[in-house]
Design a protein around this motif. Sequence first.
Motif, short mmCIF file in Angstrom:
data_model
loop_
_atom_site.label_atom_id
_atom_site.label_comp_id
_atom_site.label_asym_id
_atom_site.label_seq_id
_atom_site.Cartn_x
_atom_site.Cartn_y
_atom_site.Cartn_z
N ASN A 281 -7.87 7.04 2.01
CA ASN A 281 -6.87 7.88 2.53
C ASN A 281 -5.48 7.16 2.63
N VAL A 282 -5.53 5.78 2.19
CA VAL A 282 -4.34 4.86 2.19
C VAL A 282 -4.25 4.28 0.92
N VAL A 283 -3.20 4.61 -0.06
CA VAL A 283 -3.25 3.64 -1.27
C VAL A 283 -1.80 2.89 -1.10
N THR A 284 -2.06 1.52 -1.30
CA THR A 284 -1.07 0.51 -0.91
C THR A 284 -0.66 0.04 -2.43
N VAL A 285 0.48 0.02 -2.65
CA VAL A 285 0.95 -0.67 -4.10
C VAL A 285 1.90 -1.95 -3.92
N GLU A 286 1.59 -2.83 -4.62
CA GLU A 286 2.51 -3.95 -4.45
C GLU A 286 2.94 -4.49 -5.83
N PRO A 287 3.79 -5.39 -6.05
CA PRO A 287 4.06 -6.09 -7.40
C PRO A 287 2.83 -7.14 -7.76
N MET A 288 2.56 -7.21 -8.86
CA MET A 288 1.61 -8.37 -9.28
C MET A 288 1.82 -9.62 -8.86
N ASN A 289 0.89 -10.29 -8.56
CA ASN A 289 0.69 -11.82 -8.15
C ASN A 289 1.02 -12.40 -9.33
#
Length: 251
Positions: free
Chosen positions: A99-107
């Motif tokens: 129910n939660v989608v977290t998007v972050e920049p690539m490591n």
Amino acid sequence: MAQVSSISNEQSPTAKSIILKISRFNPEHDESSGFMEFNIKYEKWTTVLEAILDVKKHFDHSVAVRYSCRQATCGSCGMIINGKPKLACFTKISELDSNVVTVEPMNNFPVIRDLAVKFEQLFDTHQKIKPYLIRDDTELVSDEKEFLQSPEEVEQYIQFANCIKCGLCNSACPTMATDSSFVGPQALAQAYRYVADSRDKGKDSRLKIIDDSHGIWRCHFAGSCSQVCPKGVDPAMGIQLLRGYMLGFRS
């Protein structure tokens, strides 16, 4: 930096909703990154990239994200989605089972802003291993226009020719997290792609380039690069096959 917003109209009655958490960071102004949250409606075919573009359209056009083809071909929209490197255009929200989608920049990449990262080092190392066929000049200008191969010869490298330079393998690589000078799984897999090509005569020069303290011997064979490749390139296998050439098991 947290914020919860939702789209109140233009929604299908069958749509479900998720909380989309987007990493926000501008290195020119921010000391650390934070997250902004949005309530997003989605259908079973909605991709993570489409959800991010919904945020840009309805809530905050300043969210920085790189994308282009939207069909897993250009490799532009790589990012960390719920903790794993993925292509946003190739990842359906319904398949994440959350129910939660977290998007972050690539490591392992410098952040330009929010979800967009710099690719200079990836392209530099890719170019360093000479990603093209090396032949004598006299062969290239002769009347012979084609260098024919058997199906068996093509089979030796064709899997590795599918690389789209998305950077997901480098993002997943634990060695790159500790050694910023490591040539990386993307470039090593492409080195193997050309070493294994029967038309190429640059094997010795490529092996010399990667035989370096920050080259092929720095790989610890975690295998995470192959697990995240959206094209099935399998960089870890390419690295092992390259080592076969380096150690004299292959010729």
